[in-house]
Design a protein around this motif. Structure first.
Motif, mmCIF file in Angstrom:
data_model
loop_
_atom_site.group_PDB
_atom_site.id
_atom_site.type_symbol
_atom_site.label_atom_id
_atom_site.label_comp_id
_atom_site.label_asym_id
_atom_site.label_seq_id
_atom_site.Cartn_x
_atom_site.Cartn_y
_atom_site.Cartn_z
ATOM 1 N N PRO A 81 9.969 10.795 8.337
ATOM 2 C CA PRO A 81 9.071 10.692 9.482
ATOM 3 C C PRO A 81 9.179 9.378 10.227
ATOM 4 O O PRO A 81 8.509 9.180 11.234
ATOM 5 C CB PRO A 81 7.687 10.827 8.831
ATOM 6 C CG PRO A 81 7.875 10.228 7.478
ATOM 7 C CD PRO A 81 9.282 10.609 7.067
ATOM 8 N N PHE A 82 10.010 8.466 9.716
ATOM 9 C CA PHE A 82 10.101 7.146 10.315
ATOM 10 C C PHE A 82 11.393 6.990 11.104
ATOM 11 O O PHE A 82 12.402 7.637 10.824
ATOM 12 C CB PHE A 82 10.022 6.051 9.239
ATOM 13 C CG PHE A 82 8.761 6.104 8.432
ATOM 14 C CD1 PHE A 82 7.540 5.799 9.010
ATOM 15 C CD2 PHE A 82 8.793 6.474 7.107
ATOM 16 C CE1 PHE A 82 6.377 5.847 8.271
ATOM 17 C CE2 PHE A 82 7.635 6.532 6.354
ATOM 18 C CZ PHE A 82 6.423 6.222 6.940
ATOM 19 N N PHE A 83 11.373 6.101 12.046
ATOM 20 C CA PHE A 83 12.568 5.791 12.838
ATOM 21 C C PHE A 83 13.598 5.101 11.957
ATOM 22 O O PHE A 83 13.298 4.138 11.268
ATOM 23 C CB PHE A 83 12.177 4.865 13.997
ATOM 24 C CG PHE A 83 13.355 4.286 14.736
ATOM 25 C CD1 PHE A 83 13.640 2.936 14.661
ATOM 26 C CD2 PHE A 83 14.185 5.080 15.502
ATOM 27 C CE1 PHE A 83 14.716 2.390 15.337
ATOM 28 C CE2 PHE A 83 15.258 4.543 16.186
ATOM 29 C CZ PHE A 83 15.524 3.203 16.103
ATOM 30 N N VAL A 84 14.808 5.614 11.945
ATOM 31 C CA VAL A 84 15.891 4.999 11.193
ATOM 32 C C VAL A 84 16.658 4.096 12.139
ATOM 33 O O VAL A 84 17.289 4.564 13.073
ATOM 34 C CB VAL A 84 16.829 6.066 10.598
ATOM 35 C CG1 VAL A 84 17.940 5.392 9.809
ATOM 36 C CG2 VAL A 84 16.037 7.003 9.715
ATOM 37 N N ASN A 85 16.585 2.797 11.896
ATOM 38 C CA ASN A 85 17.152 1.870 12.867
ATOM 39 C C ASN A 85 18.672 1.911 12.885
ATOM 40 O O ASN A 85 19.316 2.382 11.962
ATOM 41 C CB ASN A 85 16.652 0.442 12.612
ATOM 42 C CG ASN A 85 17.015 -0.049 11.230
ATOM 43 O OD1 ASN A 85 18.166 0.004 10.834
ATOM 44 N ND2 ASN A 85 16.045 -0.537 10.486
ATOM 45 N N GLU A 86 19.245 1.443 13.990
ATOM 46 C CA GLU A 86 20.686 1.492 14.183
ATOM 47 C C GLU A 86 21.426 0.661 13.148
ATOM 48 O O GLU A 86 22.532 0.994 12.753
ATOM 49 C CB GLU A 86 21.035 1.010 15.592
ATOM 50 C CG GLU A 86 20.531 1.963 16.678
ATOM 51 C CD GLU A 86 20.922 1.471 18.054
ATOM 52 O OE1 GLU A 86 21.496 0.378 18.159
ATOM 53 O OE2 GLU A 86 20.641 2.199 19.031
ATOM 54 N N MET A 87 20.789 -0.433 12.690
ATOM 55 C CA MET A 87 21.448 -1.279 11.723
ATOM 56 C C MET A 87 21.825 -0.500 10.466
ATOM 57 O O MET A 87 22.910 -0.651 9.912
ATOM 58 C CB MET A 87 20.541 -2.456 11.350
ATOM 59 C CG MET A 87 21.135 -3.471 10.396
ATOM 60 S SD MET A 87 21.182 -2.976 8.668
ATOM 61 C CE MET A 87 19.455 -2.671 8.364
ATOM 62 N N MET A 88 20.923 0.387 10.003
ATOM 63 C CA MET A 88 21.160 1.101 8.768
ATOM 64 C C MET A 88 22.364 2.031 8.876
ATOM 65 O O MET A 88 22.999 2.372 7.882
ATOM 66 C CB MET A 88 19.928 1.891 8.352
ATOM 67 C CG MET A 88 18.766 1.027 7.895
ATOM 68 S SD MET A 88 19.227 -0.005 6.486
ATOM 69 C CE MET A 88 19.561 1.239 5.244
ATOM 70 N N ASP A 102 0.835 -1.197 0.000
ATOM 71 C CA ASP A 102 0.000 0.000 0.000
ATOM 72 C C ASP A 102 0.874 1.254 0.000
ATOM 73 O O ASP A 102 2.102 1.190 0.123
ATOM 74 C CB ASP A 102 -0.975 -0.011 1.174
ATOM 75 C CG ASP A 102 -0.283 -0.036 2.536
ATOM 76 O OD1 ASP A 102 0.821 0.543 2.675
ATOM 77 O OD2 ASP A 102 -0.845 -0.634 3.475
ATOM 78 N N ASP A 103 0.229 2.411 -0.151
ATOM 79 C CA ASP A 103 0.971 3.664 -0.323
ATOM 80 C C ASP A 103 1.852 3.985 0.880
ATOM 81 O O ASP A 103 2.970 4.483 0.723
ATOM 82 C CB ASP A 103 -0.001 4.817 -0.580
ATOM 83 C CG ASP A 103 -0.663 4.727 -1.947
ATOM 84 O OD1 ASP A 103 -0.157 3.969 -2.794
ATOM 85 O OD2 ASP A 103 -1.696 5.396 -2.162
ATOM 86 N N GLU A 104 1.359 3.724 2.091
ATOM 87 C CA GLU A 104 2.142 4.045 3.284
ATOM 88 C C GLU A 104 3.417 3.224 3.343
ATOM 89 O O GLU A 104 4.501 3.742 3.620
ATOM 90 C CB GLU A 104 1.309 3.813 4.547
ATOM 91 C CG GLU A 104 2.061 4.151 5.823
ATOM 92 C CD GLU A 104 1.238 3.912 7.079
ATOM 93 O OE1 GLU A 104 1.821 4.001 8.181
ATOM 94 O OE2 GLU A 104 0.030 3.632 6.968
ATOM 95 N N ILE A 105 3.295 1.921 3.071
ATOM 96 C CA ILE A 105 4.476 1.062 3.073
ATOM 97 C C ILE A 105 5.411 1.445 1.927
ATOM 98 O O ILE A 105 6.638 1.429 2.073
ATOM 99 C CB ILE A 105 4.077 -0.421 2.981
ATOM 100 C CG1 ILE A 105 3.355 -0.859 4.251
ATOM 101 C CG2 ILE A 105 5.293 -1.301 2.747
ATOM 102 C CD1 ILE A 105 4.218 -0.840 5.496
ATOM 103 N N ALA A 106 4.842 1.804 0.776
ATOM 104 C CA ALA A 106 5.675 2.196 -0.369
ATOM 105 C C ALA A 106 6.564 3.378 -0.016
ATOM 106 O O ALA A 106 7.765 3.391 -0.313
ATOM 107 C CB ALA A 106 4.794 2.526 -1.566
ATOM 108 N N VAL A 107 5.985 4.399 0.627
ATOM 109 C CA VAL A 107 6.762 5.568 1.032
ATOM 110 C C VAL A 107 7.818 5.169 2.055
ATOM 111 O O VAL A 107 8.975 5.603 1.985
ATOM 112 C CB VAL A 107 5.831 6.660 1.588
ATOM 113 C CG1 VAL A 107 6.647 7.783 2.235
ATOM 114 C CG2 VAL A 107 4.950 7.220 0.484
ATOM 115 N N ARG A 108 7.446 4.326 2.989
ATOM 116 C CA ARG A 108 8.391 3.866 4.014
ATOM 117 C C ARG A 108 9.588 3.164 3.366
ATOM 118 O O ARG A 108 10.740 3.369 3.763
ATOM 119 C CB ARG A 108 7.660 2.933 4.990
ATOM 120 C CG ARG A 108 8.457 2.572 6.227
ATOM 121 C CD ARG A 108 7.667 1.604 7.095
ATOM 122 N NE ARG A 108 8.348 1.317 8.333
ATOM 123 C CZ ARG A 108 8.140 1.943 9.480
ATOM 124 N NH1 ARG A 108 7.247 2.913 9.543
ATOM 125 N NH2 ARG A 108 8.804 1.607 10.564
#
Length: 244
Positions: free
Chosen positions: A230-237, A169-175
């Protein structure tokens, strides 16, 4: 990173699906690949990740002429490339966790580090509750996200994605696009083949258009004002681990 010079490609004795394709991708670039169905986008990506060789012309990858690369050297080169396939290509007998962990295990990453990174990335793509699920029990969109997580987990030098948001869906696509951008900021060269014009308009990276086997670069887009993720960028990245 990649250079094509007058490249043509055909399957067997059939007509050329790519004709006189000439372009280059600079290290650290991010671009979209567009075009109608059947235009040859998947074929172009196949040349880029060494699944096929051109019928004519020159393809250079990581400063190496792909026509002269010995078959034994291909696995080493391919480990530098992350690929998101349209048909996912997951290992059916493996869990979500093990599918995503596979590139790290091939590289010899310890199980402790591997578990931390894979768990964080699966949470990022919204699959933390499906960590032990087999592909057959997942929806198409969930399988797509497993495929994407597997492609980015080892932070490849080159990421190629064939319609990576086509089943979500659009939300996941943007994420997911934010995830690709974070990877790009760390130096990965990214090319995404997509029909999703709204994503192209929103993220505003350079666009290559493929039609009737011929590639054109659209007018460069002016860089947009930085958009806060707007999303949390995890430490792994970002590679923040104990001791670093």
């Amino acid at each position: 990173m990649i250079r094509f010079e007058n490249v043509g490609m055909r399957y067997g004795a059939g007509p050329e699906v790519l004709r006189d394709v000439t372009f280059q991708l600079e290290p650290g670039s991010f671009s979209f690949l567009t075009g109608p169905s059947g235009a040859g986008k998947s074929s172009l990506l196949k040349l880029m990740y060494l699944a096929h060789r051109p019928s004519r012309g020159l393809v250079t990858l990581f400063d190496r002429d792909t026509s002269t690369i010995h078959r034994k050297a291909l696995p080493t080169l391919r480990r530098k490339i992350g690929v998101v396939f349209q048909d996912f290509r997951l290992m059916e007998h493996m869990s979500t966790f093990d599918n995503v962990a596979l590139p790290l295990r091939v590289k010899g990453v310890s199980e402790d580090r591997l578990k931390k990174h894979v768990t964080e990335l699966l949470a990022w793509v919204g699959l933390k509750d499906q960590i032990n699920a087999k592909p057959a029990t997942l929806s198409g969109g969930q399988q797509q996200r497993v495929s994407i997580a597997r492609a980015v987990i080892s932070r490849p030098k080159l990421l190629l994605a064939d319609e990576p948001t086509g089943n979500v869906d659009d939300e996941i696509a943007v994420r997911l696009l934010y995830l690709f951008e974070e990877l790009n900021r760390m130096g990965t060269t990214v090319m995404i083949a997509t029909h999703n014009q709204s994503l192209i308009d929103r993220f505003q990276h350079p666009v290559f258009h493929l039609e009737n086997g011929e590639l054109t670069a659209l007018d460069p887009i002016q860089p947009p004002q930085p958009e806060e993720n707007p999303f949390f960028v995890n430490e792994m990245m970002h590679g923040r681990e104990e001791g670093q």
